[in-house]
Scaffold this motif. Structure first.
Motif, short mmCIF file in Angstrom:
data_model
loop_
_atom_site.label_atom_id
_atom_site.label_comp_id
_atom_site.label_asym_id
_atom_site.label_seq_id
_atom_site.Cartn_x
_atom_site.Cartn_y
_atom_site.Cartn_z
N MET A 1 0.83 -1.19 0.00
CA MET A 1 0.00 0.00 0.00
C MET A 1 0.88 1.25 0.00
N THR A 2 0.48 2.26 -0.75
CA THR A 2 1.24 3.50 -0.85
C THR A 2 1.10 4.31 0.44
N LYS A 3 2.23 4.75 0.98
CA LYS A 3 2.24 5.60 2.16
C LYS A 3 1.98 7.04 1.72
N LYS A 4 1.87 7.92 2.70
CA LYS A 4 1.72 9.34 2.41
C LYS A 4 3.00 9.84 1.75
N ILE A 5 2.85 10.66 0.74
CA ILE A 5 4.01 11.23 0.04
C ILE A 5 4.70 12.23 0.96
N GLU A 6 6.02 12.12 1.04
CA GLU A 6 6.83 13.02 1.86
C GLU A 6 7.60 13.95 0.94
N TYR A 7 7.60 15.24 1.27
CA TYR A 7 8.28 16.25 0.46
C TYR A 7 9.51 16.75 1.20
N LYS A 8 10.62 16.90 0.44
CA LYS A 8 11.88 17.32 1.05
C LYS A 8 12.52 18.42 0.20
N LEU A 9 13.26 19.29 0.88
CA LEU A 9 13.99 20.37 0.21
C LEU A 9 15.47 20.06 0.25
N ASN A 10 16.10 20.09 -0.94
CA ASN A 10 17.55 19.93 -1.10
C ASN A 10 18.11 18.66 -0.45
N THR A 11 17.31 17.60 -0.45
CA THR A 11 17.80 16.30 -0.02
C THR A 11 18.64 15.72 -1.15
N MET A 12 19.78 15.17 -0.81
CA MET A 12 20.67 14.63 -1.85
C MET A 12 19.99 13.48 -2.58
N ILE A 13 20.00 13.57 -3.89
CA ILE A 13 19.54 12.47 -4.73
C ILE A 13 20.68 12.11 -5.67
N THR A 14 20.67 10.89 -6.13
CA THR A 14 21.74 10.44 -7.04
C THR A 14 21.31 10.65 -8.49
N ALA A 15 22.28 10.65 -9.35
CA ALA A 15 22.00 10.75 -10.79
C ALA A 15 21.17 9.55 -11.23
N GLU A 16 21.42 8.40 -10.65
CA GLU A 16 20.66 7.19 -10.99
C GLU A 16 19.19 7.34 -10.59
N GLU A 17 18.93 7.91 -9.41
CA GLU A 17 17.54 8.13 -8.98
C GLU A 17 16.84 9.12 -9.90
N LEU A 18 17.55 10.19 -10.25
CA LEU A 18 16.96 11.20 -11.13
C LEU A 18 16.69 10.62 -12.51
N SER A 19 17.61 9.83 -13.02
CA SER A 19 17.44 9.18 -14.32
C SER A 19 16.20 8.28 -14.31
N ARG A 20 16.07 7.46 -13.27
CA ARG A 20 14.92 6.57 -13.16
C ARG A 20 13.61 7.35 -13.14
N LEU A 21 13.60 8.45 -12.36
CA LEU A 21 12.40 9.28 -12.28
C LEU A 21 12.08 9.91 -13.63
N PHE A 22 13.09 10.48 -14.29
CA PHE A 22 12.84 11.08 -15.60
C PHE A 22 12.28 10.05 -16.57
N LYS A 23 12.84 8.85 -16.58
CA LYS A 23 12.32 7.79 -17.45
C LYS A 23 10.88 7.45 -17.10
N ALA A 24 10.59 7.34 -15.81
CA ALA A 24 9.24 6.96 -15.35
C ALA A 24 8.22 8.07 -15.55
N SER A 25 8.69 9.32 -15.68
CA SER A 25 7.77 10.44 -15.85
C SER A 25 7.45 10.73 -17.31
N GLY A 26 8.35 10.35 -18.20
CA GLY A 26 8.17 10.66 -19.61
C GLY A 26 8.82 11.95 -20.04
N ILE A 27 9.43 12.69 -19.11
CA ILE A 27 10.09 13.95 -19.46
C ILE A 27 11.34 13.64 -20.28
#
Length: 134
Positions: A1-27
């Motif tokens: 089950m999906t938990k509540k979405i948590e929002y963060k400011l300037n939390t370190m993300i990796t290039a791999e995480e960003l790549s996966r998100l961009f692919k999953a978003s269609g951008i």
């Protein structure tokens, strides 16, 4: 089950995480150029992220002078999480951070032209661009 979405400011993300998100978003971004994505993360002034547990599901990445203007360079939400208000929440958090004196602007992809007015953006006709070569 999906938990509540948590929002963060300037939390370190990796290039791999960003790549996966961009692919999953269609951008359209340089998803296979991880060094370039790493520079995009490092050189952003503000990065708001949305998380479902440990999974990155949304990002708003911006460049700003914190005084007059702010350029929203990326707004991406995983397709499986779209239409839940995550993109709008990321933009609202960004607006709260930059304040009322700072103009928020962006370049929209053709497929998102109808989305941005729905979350509070006005379309403008007085823009110019010198496109990147790659």
């Amino acid at each position: 089950m999906t938990k509540k979405i948590e929002y963060k400011l300037n939390t370190m993300i990796t290039a791999e995480e960003l790549s996966r998100l961009f692919k999953a978003s269609g951008i359209k971004r340089p998803v296979d150029d991880l060094p370039r994505l790493a520079k995009m993360i490092t050189n952003a002034d503000l990065t708001f992220t949305a998380w479902d547990g440990e999974k990155l599901v949304g990002v708003a990445r911006a460049i700003t002078d914190f005084s007059y203007c702010c350029y929203l360079s990326d707004l991406a939400v995983d397709r499986d999480y779209q239409k839940r208000g995550i993109g709008k929440k990321l933009v609202n958090l960004l607006q709260e951070q930059i304040g009322e004196e700072v103009m928020l602007l962006l370049l929209s992809s053709p497929i998102a032209m109808e989305y941005y007015p729905r979350i509070g953006f006005d379309q403008v006709d007085n823009g110019f661009i010198i496109k990147r070569k790659r």
